[in-house]
Design an enzyme around this catalytic site. Sequence first.
Site, mmCIF file in Angstrom:
data_model
loop_
_atom_site.group_PDB
_atom_site.id
_atom_site.type_symbol
_atom_site.label_atom_id
_atom_site.label_comp_id
_atom_site.label_asym_id
_atom_site.label_seq_id
_atom_site.Cartn_x
_atom_site.Cartn_y
_atom_site.Cartn_z
ATOM 1 N N HIS A 157 0.820 -1.219 0.000
ATOM 2 C CA HIS A 157 0.000 0.000 0.000
ATOM 3 C C HIS A 157 0.855 1.271 0.000
ATOM 4 O O HIS A 157 0.329 2.358 -0.169
ATOM 5 C CB HIS A 157 -0.938 0.001 1.209
ATOM 6 C CG HIS A 157 -2.017 -1.043 1.097
ATOM 7 N ND1 HIS A 157 -3.311 -0.750 0.743
ATOM 8 C CD2 HIS A 157 -1.981 -2.382 1.265
ATOM 9 C CE1 HIS A 157 -4.026 -1.859 0.700
ATOM 10 N NE2 HIS A 157 -3.244 -2.871 1.019
ATOM 11 N N ASP A 365 3.274 9.440 -1.450
ATOM 12 C CA ASP A 365 2.121 8.669 -0.969
ATOM 13 C C ASP A 365 1.880 7.502 -1.916
ATOM 14 O O ASP A 365 1.983 7.676 -3.136
ATOM 15 C CB ASP A 365 0.879 9.568 -0.946
ATOM 16 C CG ASP A 365 -0.051 9.233 0.201
ATOM 17 O OD1 ASP A 365 0.000 8.079 0.670
ATOM 18 O OD2 ASP A 365 -0.825 10.112 0.627
#
Length: 461
Positions: A157, A365
């Site tokens: 992730h 991110d």
Amino acid sequence: MSRLIIVSNRVARPDALNKGSQGGLAVGVLAAMADSGGLWFGWNGRIENRPVSEIREESRGNINFVTIGLRQNEYNNFYRGYANSVLWPLFHQRPDLMTYRHHYRMGYLGVNRKYVDHLLPYLKPDDTIWIHDYQLIPMAKMLREAGVSSPIGFFLHTPFPPLDLLRALPDHKDVLTELLNYDLVGFHTLTDERGFHEAIRYSMKGDISPSGLIDCQGHQLQTGVYPIGIETDDIPDLVKTGKHSKEYQQLKLELGDRKLLIGVDRLDYSKGLFHRFKSYEQLLKNYSDFHRRVVYMQVAPTSRGDVKAYGQLAQQIDQAAGHVNGTYADFDWTPLRYLNRGFRRNTILALYNLAHIGFVTPLRDGMNLVAKEFVAAQDPDNPGVLILSKMAGASAELKSAIIVNPYDTEAVANHLATAIQMPLDERKDRWEQMMETLRRNDIQAWQRNFRRDLVPRPHAI
Ligand code: F6P
């Protein structure tokens, strides 16, 4: 279809749902499991000091949750240590914030072993196992060594760093070897997959076919890009319920004609809050016309507050927020509202709907689901504008956002000004284009595509 076993360190346990404490992974995995159901294994979020961990089993609909606790030293070395003081900063391209200790690595392996030992009794031969995120990389290797032959997939992730950075990790070859034991390794973006390929090719001397099939040290595995989505079609209903919250109602009243800029992030250095505050300050400095006409609300609940780098960040952000208000606030206007706490998910979604600008500018991110949820929460007849960092995985998909470089605070200020004044037609066009992507690649598509590609492959044990 075979039973799905999900393993992630954070589990969206039934009693914690909608409390505002859930990160993107937990919310996403829960939605992805909604159709197929299955077993979800992980940490119960508690530190307990009993000699043998208590296993907690709960069910909600078609999902069985199995969770265990961590002892204080496990939490220190595994969670605070290797996961969040080594892998997290490194994977987010901040080796300067990495604190490497040998005992962190031992603790990391120890907790992964503990998870494997506790999971094994629940496994059946025809299960499909899907492990999530950087905390649990060694699990496939340990499961294989314990004789498990089910297909095992891994989804990262976070970003995956380029090899030049990865090499700063003393155990990077061990980490790569552990990853070789999966049948499928998934990433959010091509950049992340490319980083992994580079490491396998040059550090591990593996062969990689053009379709991403890896042959390395007796292991065959597939890699793929599976950008995580959201429950796109469900968001408008959640917005509706969120509008009943007192926070929404009060803010709407207080705003009046002022335009709301909103940011929602865990308080993490990867989120770029300091630079974001500086960009906003620059906007106020350069565009005095906007004084009293805009309010920027930044929601940033404390996260990993007991990790050193996070404590320092909290102080820096407090000061930066104080500086903006100290310079520009007046008796009838607080330009920056910095809220160091979380809210219920529905409330946040309703606040996105109220906002004119989604201000999402991380320095790095993996994906950033705030960006996607902001878009999905907009009113189709009067949508807001998304300002999105090029360093977020979401920028590879949401190309009609205003894409910015978060380090260039002067340019971000100018982009904010453009967004504040953007005509309705342009807002609608951009929004439609982003919604098309969010509808096509929603959370169900993410899990379907990953599971479609997760098939068993040969591994030398
Ligand atoms: O990979 C990122 C992630 O797992 C997110 O899904 C989530 O926001 C965050 O990390 C959770 O971190 P923690 O479990 O340390 O609170």
